[in-house]
Design a protein around this motif. Structure first.
Motif, PDB file in Angstrom:
ATOM      1  N   ALA A  73       0.859  -1.192   0.000  1.00 46.57           N
ATOM      2  CA  ALA A  73       0.000   0.000   0.000  1.00 46.57           C
ATOM      3  C   ALA A  73       0.890   1.235   0.000  1.00 46.57           C
ATOM      4  O   ALA A  73       1.762   1.379   0.850  1.00 46.57           O
ATOM      5  N   GLY A  74       0.658   2.103  -0.952  1.00 46.79           N
ATOM      6  CA  GLY A  74       1.447   3.315  -1.046  1.00 46.79           C
ATOM      7  C   GLY A  74       1.004   4.381  -0.060  1.00 46.79           C
ATOM      8  O   GLY A  74      -0.027   4.264   0.606  1.00 46.79           O
ATOM      9  N   ILE A 106      -5.403   8.482   2.272  1.00 46.98           N
ATOM     10  CA  ILE A 106      -6.823   8.599   1.958  1.00 46.98           C
ATOM     11  C   ILE A 106      -7.655   7.737   2.909  1.00 46.98           C
ATOM     12  O   ILE A 106      -8.705   8.154   3.387  1.00 46.98           O
ATOM     13  N   ALA A 107      -7.176   6.538   3.196  1.00 50.59           N
ATOM     14  CA  ALA A 107      -7.894   5.657   4.125  1.00 50.59           C
ATOM     15  C   ALA A 107      -7.925   6.258   5.530  1.00 50.59           C
ATOM     16  O   ALA A 107      -8.945   6.207   6.217  1.00 50.59           O
ATOM     17  N   GLU A 108      -6.816   6.850   5.948  1.00 55.93           N
ATOM     18  CA  GLU A 108      -6.755   7.452   7.285  1.00 55.93           C
ATOM     19  C   GLU A 108      -7.726   8.624   7.407  1.00 55.93           C
ATOM     20  O   GLU A 108      -8.403   8.784   8.429  1.00 55.93           O
ATOM     21  N   ILE A 109      -7.832   9.438   6.371  1.00 58.51           N
ATOM     22  CA  ILE A 109      -8.777  10.557   6.382  1.00 58.51           C
ATOM     23  C   ILE A 109     -10.212  10.039   6.508  1.00 58.51           C
ATOM     24  O   ILE A 109     -11.047  10.630   7.183  1.00 58.51           O
ATOM     25  N   THR A 141      -7.835   2.026   8.633  1.00 63.37           N
ATOM     26  CA  THR A 141      -6.431   1.663   8.672  1.00 63.37           C
ATOM     27  C   THR A 141      -6.199   0.564   7.655  1.00 63.37           C
ATOM     28  O   THR A 141      -6.869  -0.465   7.693  1.00 63.37           O
ATOM     29  N   VAL A 142      -5.273   0.753   6.724  1.00 63.23           N
ATOM     30  CA  VAL A 142      -4.984  -0.240   5.697  1.00 63.23           C
ATOM     31  C   VAL A 142      -4.181  -1.369   6.317  1.00 63.23           C
ATOM     32  O   VAL A 142      -3.096  -1.154   6.845  1.00 63.23           O
ATOM     33  N   VAL A 183     -13.392  -5.175   3.195  1.00 60.48           N
ATOM     34  CA  VAL A 183     -13.051  -4.407   1.993  1.00 60.48           C
ATOM     35  C   VAL A 183     -13.413  -2.944   2.244  1.00 60.48           C
ATOM     36  O   VAL A 183     -14.547  -2.625   2.574  1.00 60.48           O
ATOM     37  N   ILE A 184     -12.413  -2.033   2.105  1.00 59.81           N
ATOM     38  CA  ILE A 184     -12.690  -0.616   2.307  1.00 59.81           C
ATOM     39  C   ILE A 184     -12.560   0.197   1.021  1.00 59.81           C
ATOM     40  O   ILE A 184     -13.054   1.309   0.939  1.00 59.81           O
TER      41      ILE A 184
END
Length: 126
Positions: A38-39, A45-48, A52-53, A88-89
């Motif tokens: 994960a870049g 973007i996930a954190e915003i 959490t990835v 899945v997010i």
């Protein structure tokens, strides 16, 4: 740009049908996936969005119609043999790879799920 060849050899996964906090059954057959890194942008973007990835996996685009955000995925890593249930997010089609893939961002849930599947349906039993 040269297309990147993908080999789906990181593990085995299956989509789960669930209600509230109980896993009812597998949706379809297990399939192989390729795990990628994960870049920074994807994690940011996930954190915003309040997530959490935990893992990013790629699956062939041919089975992509089965995926929706908030689905549960049971994954078994071929290297460690560990099985876990992830949510899945985010899904992103990737057409610059061969074969074309669907990149799926997964989050480790904090909720414990009860399992009402028939014996032998869990990836841990395969």
């Amino acid at each position: 740009m040269k297309k990147k060849n993908k080999t789906f050899n990181s593990g085995l996964a299956v989509i789960l049908d669930y209600e509230k906090s109980t896993i009812k059954a597998n949706r379809g057959q297990p399939f192989e996936y390729f795990e990628s890194v994960a870049g920074y942008k994807r994690r940011y973007i996930a954190e915003i969005a309040g997530h959490t990835v935990s893992k990013v996996v790629n699956v062939p685009l041919g089975i992509a119609q089965n995926f929706m955000v908030d689905d549960l995925l049971e994954v078994r890593d071929f290297r460690s043999g560990q099985t876990e249930v992830l949510k899945v997010i985010q899904t992103t089609p990737k057409y610059d790879a061969f074969p074309p893939t669907l990149q799926i961002t997964l989050e480790r849930g904090t909720k414990a799920y009860g399992d009402e599947r028939k014996a032998g349906q869990s990836l841990a039993s395969l």
